[in-house]
Design an enzyme around this catalytic site. Structure first.
Site: not given
Ligand code: PHB
Length: 396
Positions: A76, A205, A294, A298, A386
């Site tokens: 990604h 997000y 989450p 990280k 990130y």
């Molecule tokens: C996920 O795909 O489970 C996932 C992706 C990004 C995050 C948290 C969980 O920040």
């Protein structure tokens, strides 16, 4: 009946941290045993997050010729930051020259278990640690038992607690299993897995007036999505239609592809750093040492960064008798841990709506999101955190 096992390093926990450590030690000719209270099936089926920093993906490729990070996983090159009807793509390669890989943790675990078992690792499932002794000496001992009630005594030269946020080994390092630095959050995530085509190629997000949502992916036919909820929410309570209404309302501008919801869970948020990461011949890595919310993705990456440092330190200690790296392990690991704690807290507080948010708070938050989105410095700061800061270079 008690069986005694003698090895050089005893590793408690067959998660990503414990398994990668066993591989790095094996590469240095250091024998270890890995024990886990769960069965192999439980380890392989626990749904966790899925973003690998570039360094983490590189490490998996370096240690495992059969890793599926590039076949089942996907690179990604960015994420979308969405707030209300505004949105900004954060393009990682142009900002920091790095990317991330979407490769769910349980797939990483399938690869690592196959790798270690294929190479003859002493790896025991269904083994629960009852106690630890001698951590201050040169000969720590682990007392454990299996599902049939048979006792195991493991005598090692070093003990590693890679046994997750409810670590049993932590007590041997911190004095108490709970000692450390905590932060609770007034929200949690409601997570779903659904059978539907992706709604977006990259992660979204989204900060909306009703709260946060994250649109993630798993495969062409299965998707993972989350929305901010009350920590006391009951995963079984909302109907599928209510879940879809909540998600749709929180990503204005995107029409989500809906489909059957095949799993739902509520993920509690907590930031935690253990008081001590190492005492004598016992050290902690991963969730045993720290947990992060989450939002910054990280958790697994931070665990693996600990392991890279600890593997170096154990090589020096057990191959050449040099104690300097083990003596500085905690300090060096904590440098990254607190950076990741800050990044995870920052992403969380920037994107979620606290239940008591005032108009001032909401408008200030919108100002922050606009600052990050509209300035190259802001986008670069996010992209750098990130995609992950460099790992210790002399390690693998
Ligand atoms: C996920 O795909 O489970 C996932 C992706 C990004 C995050 C948290 C969980 O920040």
């Amino acid at each position: 009946m008690t069986t005694t096992v003698r090895t050089r390093v005893a590793i408690v926990g067959a998660g990503p941290a414990g398994l990668i450590l066993s591989q790095l030690l094996a590469d240095a000719g250091i024998d270890s045993i890995v024990v886990d209270s769960r069965s192999r099936e439980q380890i392989e089926s626990t749904i966790r997050a899925g973003i690998l920093e570039q360094n983490t993906a590189d490490l998996l490729r370096a240690i495992d010729p059969d890793t599926r990070v590039d076949t089942v996983g996907h690179r990604h090159d960015g994420i979308e930051l969405r707030f209300g009807d505004e949105g900004q793509r954060i393009d990682f390669p142009s900002l920091v020259g790095r990317s991330v890989w979407l490769y769910p943790q349980h797939e990483v675990l399938k690869d690592l278990l196959a790798l270690r078992l294929g190479r003859g690792q002493d790896l025991r499932f269904g083994v629960t640690v009852d106690g630890v002794e001698g951590g201050e000496s040169e000969h720590p001992v682990v007392f454990a038992s299996d599902a049939r009630g048979e006792h195991l005594r493991i005598e090692a030269e070093f003990l590693v607690g890679a046994d997750g946020s409810r670590s049993v080994v932590r007590g041997a390092v911190s004095g108490s299993r709970a000692d450390g630095y905590f932060r609770e959050y007034p929200f949690a995530w409601f997570g779903i897995l659904c059978e539907a085509p992706p709604s977006s190629e990259e992660l979204i997000y989204s900060n909306s007036g009703q709260g946060f949502a994250l649109i993630s992916q798993r495969s062409p036919t299965v998707q993972r999505m989350y929305y901010q909820c009350d920590p006391s929410a009951d995963a079984a309570a909302p109907s599928d239609a209510e879940i879809w209404d909540t998600l749709q309302a929180r990503v204005p501008g995107t029409t989500l592809n809906e489909g059957p919801i095949i799993q739902r869970d509520v993920l509690r948020f907590r930031s935690f750093v253990a008081q001590e990461l190492r005492r004598g011949r016992v050290a902690l890595v991963g969730d045993a040492a720290h947990t992060v919310p989450p939002t910054g993705a990280k958790g697994m990456n931070l665990a693996i960064a600990d392991v890279v440092l600890l593997a170096d330190a154990l090589r020096a200690l057990l191959v050449t008798g040099d104690e300097r790296l083990i003596d500085s392990y905690a300090e060096r690991a904590l440098d990254r841990i607190w950076k990741a704690q800050h990044f995870s807290w920052w992403m969380t507080s920037m994107l979620h709506v606290t239940p008591d948010a005032s108009d001032f708070d909401r408008r200030r938050q919108r100002g922050e999101l606009r600052t990050v989105a509209s300035s190259e410095a802001g986008r670069t700061y996010l992209a750098e955190g990130y995609t992950g800061w460099p790992l210790a270079t002399d390690s693998v």
